[in-house]
Design an enzyme around this catalytic site. Structure first.
Site, PDB file in Angstrom:
ATOM      1  N   HIS A  39       0.770  -1.307   0.052  1.00 30.10           N
ATOM      2  CA  HIS A  39      -0.211   0.107  -0.068  1.00 30.10           C
ATOM      3  C   HIS A  39       0.790   1.273   0.090  1.00 30.10           C
ATOM      4  O   HIS A  39       0.784   2.128   0.822  1.00 30.10           O
ATOM      5  CB  HIS A  39      -0.912  -0.164   1.354  1.00 30.10           C
ATOM      6  N   GLY A 121      -9.629  -1.499  -3.523  1.00 31.49           N
ATOM      7  CA  GLY A 121     -10.527  -1.840  -2.389  1.00 31.49           C
ATOM      8  C   GLY A 121      -9.896  -2.701  -1.716  1.00 31.49           C
ATOM      9  O   GLY A 121      -8.805  -3.231  -1.889  1.00 31.49           O
ATOM     10  N   PRO A 122     -10.527  -2.865  -0.333  1.00 30.43           N
ATOM     11  CA  PRO A 122     -10.162  -3.827   0.527  1.00 30.43           C
ATOM     12  C   PRO A 122     -10.504  -5.381   0.111  1.00 30.43           C
ATOM     13  O   PRO A 122     -11.114  -6.171   0.930  1.00 30.43           O
ATOM     14  CB  PRO A 122     -10.776  -3.253   1.767  1.00 30.43           C
TER      15      PRO A 122
END
Length: 203
Positions: A39, A121-122
């Site tokens: 990330h 997104g997660p």
């Protein structure tokens, strides 16, 4: 790129000169961006404004507590002058933060004067976002559009900008994004093109 600064994983943007098949004269443009093994965002884009700006996407560096804090550089899209100074019209005075609330933006592109990002997104709710000055994009409180009761409350309180597109309940793992306005493939004219990691697909 990422490096260890006093033993802490950190990210920085460095400008190099190219001459005689060599890169020379490294100049640090921006330092002290939180980093992690995942990330890190890290897409760079130079705008075509009269005084060009450098936009930098940063991920949450695997620490969601940093994302909604405008005093940290993680989970943001940053905007600086090409020499590293802060533009006077940034939304937070003396601060490179342009937008906040991002999980991991992997693409940036200008199309018809508008700035778009593609973002992970997660595991669901991958996104394409229209990036607007000073806006909040919700992470980690919002996943995709503002459609859950707790998300709606947060979106109203924080003026959250909903995604232009979301993958919904599937995972595509967004990668780079570009703009096509050519004539060779007329069906694609005036379109955003987005590559994906999981689906190995061009959208």
């Amino acid at each position: 790129y990422n490096y260890k600064k006093n033993g802490v994983y950190t990210e920085k943007v460095v400008r190099l000169s190219y001459s005689n098949n060599a890169v020379l004269n490294p100049v640090i443009i921006l330092d002290n961006i939180p980093a992690a093994g995942i990330h890190n965002g890290s897409r760079l884009l130079i705008s075509n404004e009269n005084a060009p700006k450098l936009y930098i996407s940063t991920g949450d560096s695997n620490n969601t507590a940093l994302v909604q804090n405008s005093n940290t550089l993680a989970g943001k899209i940053l905007r600086i002058n090409l020499d590293g100074s802060i533009p006077s019209d940034n939304p937070f005075p003396g601060n490179p933060v342009w937008t906040l609330g991002h999980r991991n933006p992997q693409g940036l592109v200008l199309a018809n004067g508008l700035l778009y990002s593609s973002e992970h997104g997660p595991n669901i709710e991958d996104e394409v976002n229209l990036i607007e000055k000073g806006r909040n994009y919700g992470w980690p409180n919002v996943k995709g559009p503002c459609n859950e009761p707790n998300e709606i409350t947060f979106c109203n309180e924080k003026n959250v900008k909903a995604p232009t597109w979301s993958s919904g309940t599937i995972t595509v793992a967004t990668a780079g994004i570009d703009y096509y306005n050519g004539d060779r493939i007329p069906q694609w004219k005036n379109s955003l093109l987005m590559a994906t990691l999981k689906e190995s697909t061009l959208f």
